[in-house]
Structures are given as structure tokens and as C-alpha cells.
Design an enzyme around this catalytic site. Structure first.
Site, PDB file in Angstrom:
ATOM      1  N   LYS A 170     -11.393 -28.688  44.536  1.00 50.12           N
ATOM      2  CA  LYS A 170     -10.772 -27.484  43.970  1.00 50.12           C
ATOM      3  C   LYS A 170     -10.903 -27.467  42.454  1.00 50.12           C
ATOM      4  O   LYS A 170     -11.125 -26.404  41.847  1.00 50.12           O
ATOM      5  CB  LYS A 170      -9.304 -27.401  44.375  1.00 50.12           C
ATOM      6  CG  LYS A 170      -8.559 -26.175  43.818  1.00 50.12           C
ATOM      7  CD  LYS A 170      -9.198 -24.859  44.261  1.00 50.12           C
ATOM      8  CE  LYS A 170      -8.568 -23.643  43.583  1.00 50.12           C
ATOM      9  NZ  LYS A 170      -7.212 -23.350  44.060  1.00 50.12           N
ATOM     10  N   LYS A 238      -3.488 -24.363  33.866  1.00 52.66           N
ATOM     11  CA  LYS A 238      -3.043 -25.586  34.527  1.00 52.66           C
ATOM     12  C   LYS A 238      -4.208 -26.263  35.257  1.00 52.66           C
ATOM     13  O   LYS A 238      -4.390 -27.483  35.171  1.00 52.66           O
ATOM     14  CB  LYS A 238      -1.918 -25.240  35.502  1.00 52.66           C
ATOM     15  CG  LYS A 238      -1.388 -26.404  36.322  1.00 52.66           C
ATOM     16  CD  LYS A 238      -1.987 -26.486  37.713  1.00 52.66           C
ATOM     17  CE  LYS A 238      -1.617 -25.313  38.574  1.00 52.66           C
ATOM     18  NZ  LYS A 238      -2.117 -25.466  39.967  1.00 52.66           N
TER      19      LYS A 238
END
Length: 289
Positions: A170, A238
Site C-alpha cells: 500500500k 500520513k
């Protein structure tokens, strides 16, 4: 199947609704009463706590903003590891640090709980349509047990390795996505500054070797400066922190990752955090103002 779903935001809400439509009994928990009401309207049930949510579940799915929230739900006194029954399958679909997923998996094993990290790609549209791409880390047998559930949420489901591997894949995904958004933004600025219709120009690019899902889904809204969030700059910021940390842990240099991370950090510093990550266009425009 009895499924607990913790985290009913932009992604989690429609994912939980898809599980209801697939015939599962879904009990959800979220800090937002409005989101709990939406699940109830979709045919699920609302719980008043994580403990209540997971008490009778055979599978628990978490879809939360970041590592601290995942750790709180997993390790807290009201949490999943304390109140989930032995044999529970925990599928964390959040995007968090790989080491967080490894810690959760190790602690879950002690409790007799099977843990997978299964972050997703496809954004809000993919969550609504049930067409997410899901990258799964964990034991192969647990991945196979999860496939019937994941099949209601996505169309591409790939076991990529042991615990934490899904999060590493990811991170690579978010690096590529951020980089493409930055390049599309620069292409729009170049076309407009050269007196070329950007909509026509991007139509050509989308049909050639430069084509991508981002061009397919976002070129029109980017040209129109419509940045309604499907995935917020704040969250991509993030995620780029996860990319940089993963590169450091792996001992590799990723120079373009550094540039993408700085552009996204600049967007956040400019107050664009709540907007869609396609709002990188605003950063490139301001550089050229």
C-alpha cells in the site's frame, strides 16, 4: 457471517453497506452517531463500543485513519484483542505502518485471533462500487478464509506476503498515486500556460501510453478545479510518512518519493489538507504564480 466493522467513514461506511447487501449480519461501531445511523439505514446494526461490536463476531474488520487508532482498537481495554473470541478473523483494512500490522498480528496470535493486514486502493468510488484492489498480508490459510468477505468489497484480491506485507504494498501504491497526481497537475499547468485546452490535451493523454486510472477518473474534475475529497490530502500526507519510513527501514533511496512527500506536505501547510489529493494542482499553480 457475523461481521463487526469498526470505522464507518468515507471508505468504511460504503464497505460495511456492501457487506450487508452481500447477506452478512454487520454490527458497526464509529465515534460518529451520524455514521452509525447510516449503517442502520443500510440494514446493519449499531454498537455502543468496540467491545459490544466484536463480542459475537466471527470476523472483525477495522477501517481507521492511522496507526494510533488501530492500536487503540486492537490493544485498548475496550478493544478487539480483549473482547474478541478465540478463532476470530481480524482484517485490518486501514493504511498504517507495516510494523503496526506486525505487532497486531503477533499479539492476536497469543489470543488465538487470526490477523490480516488488507489495505485497499480505489478510493471512495471503489468502496461504493465494491471494486477495491486489496493487498493482503498474513498467513495463507487466513487469507483464503477471508476471500468470500473480501470478494464483496473488491475485485482484485492478492496475497502479497506475511504480516505487514500488505501495508508495504500500500505504501508503494500511495507513492505511485501521489507521483501521478503531481505529474498530471504539472501537465495541466503546462497545457494552460501554453494556450492549449487542457481538457482536450488530457483526453489524448488518457488514450495513450500516459493513460492511467487517475486520468480516467480525475482529469475532468482537476481541470474544473473541483476537489471534493474522495481521499484527503491529510491522509495522503500520513501515507507518505509511511513510505519514507519504509524506505529507511529497507535501506533504500527513493528520491522521487521525497519530492512527492514534500509536495503533499506543502499542500497540507497551505491549508489544503481537507481537500482531495488531486488538489496538488493548487500547489503547482502557486509555485508558478
Amino acid at each position: 457471517m457475523n461481521i463487526a466493522f469498526v470505522g464507518l467513514g468515507i471508505m468504511g461506511g460504503p464497505m460495511a453497506a456492501n457487506l450487508v447487501r452481500a447477506g452478512h449480519a454487520v454490527v458497526g461501531y464509529d465515534v460518529s452517531g451520524e455514521r452509525l445511523n447510516a449503517l442502520a439505514e443500510a440494514g446493519g446494526k449499531a454498537a455502543g463500543s468496540v467491545a459490544e461490536c466484536v463480542a459475537q463476531a466471527e470476523t472483525a474488520i477495522t477501517m481507521l485513519p492511522d496507526s494510533p487508532q488501530v492500536e487503540e482498537v486492537a490493544f485498548g481495554p475496550d478493544g478487539l484483542l480483549e473482547h474478541g473470541r478465540s478463532g476470530l478473523l481480524h482484517i485490518d483494512m486501514s493504511t498504517v505502518r507495516p510494523e503496526t500490522s506486525r505487532r497486531v498480528a503477533q499479539a492476536a496470535a497469543v489470543k488465538g485471533i487470526r490477523a490480516l493486514d488488507a489495505p485497499v486502493s480505489g478510493g471512495e468510488r471503489g468502496a461504493i462500487d465494491g471494486t477495491l484492489s486489496i493487498m493482503v498480508g498474513g498467513h495463507a490459510d487466513d487469507v483464503e478464509a477471508a476471500r468470500p468477505i473480501l470478494g464483496a468489497l473488491g475485485t482484485t484480491i492478492v496475497h502479497v506476503g506475511p504480516a505487514g506485507a500488505g501495508q508495504t504494498v500500500k505504501a508503494a501504491n500511495q507513492l505511485v498515486v501521489g507521483g501521478i497526481y503531481g505529474l498530471v497537475a504539472e501537465a495541466i499547468v503546462l497545457l494552460e500556460s501554453s494556450g492549449v485546452d487542457p481538457a482536450a490535451g488530457l483526453d489524448v493523454l488518457a488514450g495513450g501510453l500516459a493513460g492511467s486510472r487517475i486520468l480516467d477518473l480525475k482529469r475532468h474534475t482537476m481541470v474544473k478545479r473541483q476537489f471534493t475529497p474522495g481521499f484527503r490530502i491529510d491522509l495522503h500526507h500520513k501515507d507518505m510518512g509511511i513510505v519514507i519510513a519504509a524506505a529507511r527501514e529497507a535501506g533504500v533511496a527513493l528520491p522521487l518519493a521525497g519530492v512527492v512527500a514534500q509536495l503533499i506536505a506543502a499542500a497540507r501547510a497551505q491549508g489544503l489538507g481537507p481537500l482531495d489529493h488531486s488538489a496538488l494542482l493548487k500547489v503547482i499553480e502557486r509555485i508558478n504564480a
